[in-house]
Design a protein around this motif. Sequence first.
Motif, PDB file in Angstrom:
ATOM      1  N   GLU A 130       0.833  -1.203   0.000  1.00  0.00           N
ATOM      2  CA  GLU A 130       0.000   0.000   0.000  1.00  0.00           C
ATOM      3  C   GLU A 130       0.869   1.256   0.000  1.00  0.00           C
ATOM      4  O   GLU A 130       0.560   2.242  -0.681  1.00  0.00           O
ATOM      5  CB  GLU A 130      -0.926  -0.009   1.218  1.00  0.00           C
ATOM      6  CG  GLU A 130      -2.033  -1.051   1.117  1.00  0.00           C
ATOM      7  CD  GLU A 130      -2.880  -1.121   2.377  1.00  0.00           C
ATOM      8  OE1 GLU A 130      -2.460  -0.523   3.406  1.00  0.00           O
ATOM      9  OE2 GLU A 130      -3.946  -1.769   2.345  1.00  0.00           O
ATOM     10  N   ARG A 131       1.953   1.218   0.755  1.00  0.00           N
ATOM     11  CA  ARG A 131       2.882   2.350   0.755  1.00  0.00           C
ATOM     12  C   ARG A 131       3.534   2.519  -0.623  1.00  0.00           C
ATOM     13  O   ARG A 131       3.763   3.642  -1.083  1.00  0.00           O
ATOM     14  CB  ARG A 131       3.958   2.142   1.819  1.00  0.00           C
ATOM     15  CG  ARG A 131       3.453   2.270   3.246  1.00  0.00           C
ATOM     16  CD  ARG A 131       4.547   1.934   4.243  1.00  0.00           C
ATOM     17  NE  ARG A 131       4.084   2.099   5.622  1.00  0.00           N
ATOM     18  CZ  ARG A 131       4.787   1.733   6.689  1.00  0.00           C
ATOM     19  NH1 ARG A 131       5.996   1.179   6.532  1.00  0.00           N
ATOM     20  NH2 ARG A 131       4.297   1.914   7.904  1.00  0.00           N
ATOM     21  N   TYR A 132       3.813   1.402  -1.245  1.00  0.00           N
ATOM     22  CA  TYR A 132       4.404   1.425  -2.589  1.00  0.00           C
ATOM     23  C   TYR A 132       3.456   2.095  -3.579  1.00  0.00           C
ATOM     24  O   TYR A 132       3.859   2.984  -4.350  1.00  0.00           O
ATOM     25  CB  TYR A 132       4.713  -0.009  -3.012  1.00  0.00           C
ATOM     26  CG  TYR A 132       5.038  -0.190  -4.481  1.00  0.00           C
ATOM     27  CD1 TYR A 132       6.227   0.281  -5.017  1.00  0.00           C
ATOM     28  CD2 TYR A 132       4.142  -0.857  -5.318  1.00  0.00           C
ATOM     29  CE1 TYR A 132       6.526   0.104  -6.359  1.00  0.00           C
ATOM     30  CE2 TYR A 132       4.433  -1.043  -6.658  1.00  0.00           C
ATOM     31  CZ  TYR A 132       5.624  -0.560  -7.177  1.00  0.00           C
ATOM     32  OH  TYR A 132       5.911  -0.741  -8.505  1.00  0.00           O
ATOM     33  N   LEU A 133       2.183   1.706  -3.556  1.00  0.00           N
ATOM     34  CA  LEU A 133       1.198   2.295  -4.461  1.00  0.00           C
ATOM     35  C   LEU A 133       0.995   3.779  -4.170  1.00  0.00           C
ATOM     36  O   LEU A 133       0.863   4.597  -5.097  1.00  0.00           O
ATOM     37  CB  LEU A 133      -0.134   1.545  -4.349  1.00  0.00           C
ATOM     38  CG  LEU A 133      -0.132   0.083  -4.808  1.00  0.00           C
ATOM     39  CD1 LEU A 133      -1.510  -0.534  -4.596  1.00  0.00           C
ATOM     40  CD2 LEU A 133       0.286  -0.032  -6.268  1.00  0.00           C
ATOM     41  N   ALA A 134       0.983   4.126  -2.891  1.00  0.00           N
ATOM     42  CA  ALA A 134       0.824   5.536  -2.521  1.00  0.00           C
ATOM     43  C   ALA A 134       2.008   6.359  -3.017  1.00  0.00           C
ATOM     44  O   ALA A 134       1.845   7.500  -3.482  1.00  0.00           O
ATOM     45  CB  ALA A 134       0.688   5.660  -1.006  1.00  0.00           C
ATOM     46  N   GLY A 135       3.205   5.777  -2.942  1.00  0.00           N
ATOM     47  CA  GLY A 135       4.390   6.474  -3.435  1.00  0.00           C
ATOM     48  C   GLY A 135       4.343   6.686  -4.938  1.00  0.00           C
ATOM     49  O   GLY A 135       4.750   7.740  -5.444  1.00  0.00           O
ATOM     50  N   LEU A 136       3.825   5.689  -5.657  1.00  0.00           N
ATOM     51  CA  LEU A 136       3.688   5.828  -7.109  1.00  0.00           C
ATOM     52  C   LEU A 136       2.693   6.933  -7.454  1.00  0.00           C
ATOM     53  O   LEU A 136       2.939   7.745  -8.351  1.00  0.00           O
ATOM     54  CB  LEU A 136       3.225   4.507  -7.726  1.00  0.00           C
ATOM     55  CG  LEU A 136       4.219   3.344  -7.723  1.00  0.00           C
ATOM     56  CD1 LEU A 136       3.593   2.131  -8.396  1.00  0.00           C
ATOM     57  CD2 LEU A 136       5.514   3.727  -8.420  1.00  0.00           C
ATOM     58  N   GLU A 137       1.573   6.955  -6.753  1.00  0.00           N
ATOM     59  CA  GLU A 137       0.567   7.987  -7.014  1.00  0.00           C
ATOM     60  C   GLU A 137       1.127   9.382  -6.748  1.00  0.00           C
ATOM     61  O   GLU A 137       0.916  10.312  -7.528  1.00  0.00           O
ATOM     62  CB  GLU A 137      -0.665   7.746  -6.141  1.00  0.00           C
ATOM     63  CG  GLU A 137      -1.503   6.559  -6.576  1.00  0.00           C
ATOM     64  CD  GLU A 137      -2.767   6.438  -5.756  1.00  0.00           C
ATOM     65  OE1 GLU A 137      -2.920   7.212  -4.773  1.00  0.00           O
ATOM     66  OE2 GLU A 137      -3.611   5.584  -6.079  1.00  0.00           O
ATOM     67  N   GLU A 138       1.841   9.503  -5.654  1.00  0.00           N
ATOM     68  CA  GLU A 138       2.406  10.812  -5.316  1.00  0.00           C
ATOM     69  C   GLU A 138       3.472  11.229  -6.322  1.00  0.00           C
ATOM     70  O   GLU A 138       3.502  12.371  -6.782  1.00  0.00           O
ATOM     71  CB  GLU A 138       3.006  10.763  -3.909  1.00  0.00           C
ATOM     72  CG  GLU A 138       3.577  12.092  -3.454  1.00  0.00           C
ATOM     73  CD  GLU A 138       4.148  12.022  -2.047  1.00  0.00           C
ATOM     74  OE1 GLU A 138       4.741  13.023  -1.603  1.00  0.00           O
ATOM     75  OE2 GLU A 138       4.008  10.962  -1.396  1.00  0.00           O
ATOM     76  N   GLY A 139       4.345  10.300  -6.679  1.00  0.00           N
ATOM     77  CA  GLY A 139       5.423  10.635  -7.605  1.00  0.00           C
ATOM     78  C   GLY A 139       4.941  10.922  -9.010  1.00  0.00           C
ATOM     79  O   GLY A 139       5.533  11.735  -9.729  1.00  0.00           O
TER      80      GLY A 139
END
Length: 204
Positions: free
Chosen positions: A77-86
């Motif tokens: 979930e943190r990985y997906l959130a990081g992708l969305e933010e980046g």
Amino acid sequence: CGLRMSLRGLRSPASPELWLEMRTTLLRTALLRHEIAHLAQNIQSYVMFEVLDTSWAKLQVGWRACTDLDQVILQHERYLAGLEEGAFLARGSEAVLSGVSNLLNLALEFCALQEQACASSFEAAEAMMEVEADVADLFQAARSRPFARSLAECRGQLDTLATAFVQKLQALLRALEEQPERSSDLSFLLCRLDFNTYYEKRAG
């Protein structure tokens, strides 16, 4: 190369207007193409290396430290959130995403316009090369005028698109600067997009 050879054959007093329009239009096309390529390459590099590669590396490190399934899910979930933010898909990045989308849409418009400019130049060069050596200069000059007008119109569209590109890129740079929690990667992208403050000076 074929167009360059054709242009060399047009260096005659019979078609100076056409020759000037072809050179001016193609030069304007090349300059704008370099600006758009600079933007596209830096956006692609940012997404590929600063977002995708970095996020994946963090995910791998996080997974190695997991001891149960819940921790694995949390890391993902943190990985997906990081992708969305980046990738400017998270809340608060709407202005940046809109700016990037607008610029890429202009890039697509430029592709069509560049194709039109090159096609018109080829047609003009071929038409002028077909004129026999004993044909009067007056006839050759008259034949070149429609092509010159077409290229001039194309150059006008290029100028309009170039102005819009600069304005939208300046808007994107402002949106990046105004990001409340700007990461070092985002700051680096901002620096690369205007590394010599060219667009900043034009805004002033």
